[in-house]
Scaffold this active site. Structure first.
Site, PDB file in Angstrom:
ATOM      1  N   TYR A 333       0.977  -1.181   0.025  1.00  0.00           N
ATOM      2  CA  TYR A 333      -0.034   0.022  -0.018  1.00  0.00           C
ATOM      3  C   TYR A 333       0.940   1.275   0.111  1.00  0.00           C
ATOM      4  CZ  TYR A 333      -4.249   2.823   1.549  1.00  0.00           C
ATOM      5  OH  TYR A 333      -5.198   3.732   1.473  1.00  0.00           O
ATOM      6  N   CYS A 334       0.538   2.387  -0.782  1.00  0.00           N
ATOM      7  CA  CYS A 334       1.448   3.506  -1.015  1.00  0.00           C
ATOM      8  C   CYS A 334       2.780   3.294  -1.025  1.00  0.00           C
ATOM      9  CB  CYS A 334       0.802   4.263   0.019  1.00  0.00           C
ATOM     10  SG  CYS A 334       1.501   6.107  -0.053  1.00  0.00           S
ATOM     11  N   ILE A 335       3.466   3.846  -0.137  1.00  0.00           N
ATOM     12  CA  ILE A 335       5.204   3.508  -0.232  1.00  0.00           C
ATOM     13  C   ILE A 335       5.399   2.223   0.178  1.00  0.00           C
ATOM     14  CG2 ILE A 335       5.734   5.987   0.021  1.00  0.00           C
ATOM     15  CD1 ILE A 335       6.074   5.437   2.975  1.00  0.00           C
ATOM     16  N   GLY A 337       3.891  -0.240  -1.322  1.00  0.00           N
ATOM     17  CA  GLY A 337       3.896  -0.697  -2.638  1.00  0.00           C
ATOM     18  C   GLY A 337       5.242  -0.497  -3.298  1.00  0.00           C
ATOM     19  N   PHE A 362      -1.629  -1.118  -3.871  1.00  0.00           N
ATOM     20  CA  PHE A 362      -2.613  -0.051  -3.526  1.00  0.00           C
ATOM     21  C   PHE A 362      -2.108   1.071  -3.726  1.00  0.00           C
ATOM     22  CE2 PHE A 362      -5.376  -2.938  -0.398  1.00  0.00           C
ATOM     23  CZ  PHE A 362      -5.752  -3.910  -1.540  1.00  0.00           C
TER      24      PHE A 362
END
Length: 614
Positions: A333-335, A337, A362
């Site tokens: 998710y986000c960073i 990811g 994400f």
């Protein structure tokens, strides 16, 4: 019988005046206390008044504007014509003629939602005059020639910040709701507002940061982050949570979720009715989640590579030890990811890419060329400023990043609370999402500097071999793992255009899905809520741009979670008996959500008296 109404009316007016006078005296006293508290908490040593070089940005802007005087004259003439049109429109309305507004707020702008802004001619004129001027300023700045791209982005961003701050809704005399509230309460709202401001000033040690929600209404592990599970592994950097199954059988391959370390993981587990983690257990997945520590001076030497080796790789080993499964599926998710993608490339480099059989991203960026408004904060001036702030403590305080993200949506995350808390004198409403948003996390110096410079500034992750992790040059093109990419249409942190580029990064199969709403609501959208929409595109075509992909996409109502579940379930292996986290080979350490997530961001207070510290 004599008429008593004038007497009673006069008595009421006298009492109202008395209340106003008493409240005004309280306001004066509170104002003095505010000034004293502010002055007592200011730094004793001089500070740079413009560390981000905002003034230099506007100097460059003015120099380029002055190079074309004819354009300035043309722009000023257009502004005066707009003012004349507005004045004439207001005059016609005052004479009883029905008129349409010349300018209206953008969709979603909540500043002028009160009926008074439209029904009252004076406030309608103030509103339209402000919007007209703001649009003119922003349009003029956007069309200045000769600025380099980074300076142009900074000028446009700072201009928006300033024009947002000057909104008439932010001032007492030009906000009809505040004036009405003041008359109704005889000024008591301002007394309460100053009390709120003084409390915030004390809490912020001389800096005002409006409270977004009632913190006392929530407790991690009591009424948020309550999905049952166990902490089965921990190290200095993270705890690994395994959640209890909600079905008798589960997919053989477990699901490992890597959240961003810039926020707490429980955005995925706020309440049972919108918990992504709980929903995943209900679909038959064995869910593991990394809960990052809230760093302090003990973590000064932690690097981006540490987050890979002590985070994702350590979690993979712990999962294999505990339940005997080497193959997993993952979410970043986000960073988180960004880290997950780098880890996939590292595993490919060492020949262990078979460990992760499918990955979901994400709102994650891998190519940062079009990374949105955050690029404003990643030029050399800003990064040096951040590195200077981290130099003594060894970490960046969580409130610094929180302030940055709040600036990106200042009307919603700053000025709305200034109005509600300070001018209306209200107590913030209990809201779990805003509680999570205020639960800041620190960032270790070396890791954060590496991330800002190598991802945002130099954009090295997209370049084969440009980054080395664990002694291995990494290349995303060597990743053959099937990938599901989630983007959000209104995401200002990971814009759709930027996330779309992930489809071109890997050599394995990729599937893109676009969700409605933004960075958080676009991800956290339980099917039971029946909110928003999502777009899919199953055409076997190669698209060069996000716009081309969306033009061919199909819109569907509601949550995208079931669509993703169909994709992941096919890659998660056969069903096996459900796994109890209490009965794995790793002895549980404590109940979920664990202790790391409960650690509050620790502010730096200077070197210890015994000479310790960093």
């Amino acid at each position: 019988m004599p008429n008593k109404e004038p007497l009673e009316s006069g008595q009421e007016a006298l009492e109202a005046s008395k209340e106003f006078a008493e409240n005004f005296a309280k306001i004066v006293a509170q104002s003095q206390a505010l000034v004293t508290e502010f002055l007592n908490n200011q730094p004793k040593t001089p500070v740079d008044p413009d560390p981000a070089h905002v003034g230099q940005t506007f100097m460059e802007l003015m120099n380029k504007m002055m190079a074309d005087p004819a354009k300035i004259v043309e722009a000023q003439a257009a502004l005066w014509k707009n003012y004349m049109d507005l004045w004439q429109n207001a005059a016609r309305r005052a004479s009883g003629e029905e008129t349409k507004p010349l300018v209206t707020p953008e969709t979603g702008d909540k500043r002028f939602k009160s009926e008074e802004w439209s029904q009252n001619q004076i406030f309608d004129y103030i509103k339209q005059s402000y919007l007209m001027t703001t649009n003119w300023i922003q349009d003029t700045v956007a069309h200045v020639d000769g600025l380099d791209e980074q300076t142009k982005k900074k000028a446009e961003f700072y201009t928006k910040i300033y024009t947002d701050a000057l909104s008439p809704s932010n001032f007492f005399w030009s906000n009809p709701d505040v004036l009405k509230k003041t008359m109704e309460t005889k000024g008591e709202n301002l007394v309460h507002g100053l009390e709120n401001m003084l409390d915030d000033l004390k809490r912020g040690k001389g800096q005002i940061s409006p409270k977004m929600t009632d913190d006392s209404a929530f407790e991690v592990g009591r009424n948020i982050a309550v999905t049952p599970g166990k902490v089965i592994f921990e190290n200095d950097l993270m705890q690994l949570l395994q959640y209890e199954p909600a079905t008798k059988e589960v997919y053989k391959r477990p699901l490992l979720i890597t959240p961003p370390w810039i926020n707490k993981f429980y955005i995925l587990d706020l309440k049972s009715e919108n918990s992504f983690i709980k929903w995943c257990t209900e679909q038959g997945y064995t869910v593991f989640v990394i809960s990052w520590v809230n760093p302090d001076e003990r973590h000064v030497d932690k690097t981006f590579e540490s987050y890979m080796s002590e985070g994702i790789l350590a979690a993979l080993d712990a999962i294999e030890t505990s339940i005997g499964e080497r193959e997993v599926t993952t979410i970043g998710y986000c960073i988180g990811g960004t880290l997950m993608a780098a880890t996939l490339a590292y595993l490919a480099a060492i020949g262990e890419d078979d460990r992760i059989k499918a990955t979901t991203f994400f709102a994650a960026q891998l190519d940062f060329e079009e990374a949105g408004d955050l690029l404003v904060f990643t030029d050399e001036d800003h990064i040096r400023m951040v590195e200077e702030r981290m130099k003594d403590s060894g970490y960046l305080e969580g409130k610094e990043m929180a302030n940055t993200f709040n600036l990106l949506r200042s009307n919603d995350l700053i000025w709305s609370f200034v109005i509600n808390n300070y001018m209306m004198g209200k107590t913030p409403f209990p809201f779990d999402l805003l509680y999570w948003n205020s639960d800041a996390t620190n960032m270790p110096h070396k890791m954060h500097s590496f991330y800002l410079r190598n991802m945002y500034q130099k954009n090295l992750l997209r370049q084969p071999g440009a980054l080395t992790l664990g002694g291995q040059p990494i290349d995303l093109k060597k990743v053959k793992t099937p990938v599901f990419i989630q983007a959000s249409k209104e995401d200002h942190i990971a814009p759709f255009k930027s996330v779309f580029k992930n489809t071109q990064m890997f050599s394995g199969p990729t599937e893109l899905m676009l969700a409605g709403s933004g960075h958080i609501a676009g991800v956290i959208n339980h099917p039971a809520a029946k909110k928003y929409q999502h777009w899919t595109n199953t055409k076997k075509k190669k698209y060069d741009t996000a716009e081309e992909w969306l033009a061919d996409a199909t819109e569907h109502p509601g949550s995208w979670w079931p669509y993703w579940d169909k994709w992941l379930s096919k890659k998660s292996g056969p069903k096996v008996p459900a796994r109890d986290p209490s009965k794995g080979k790793l002895k549980p350490i404590e109940d979920a959500p664990g202790s790391y997530v409960k650690i509050k961001a620790k502010p730096y207070t200077g070197p210890k008296k015994n000479g310790g510290g960093t």
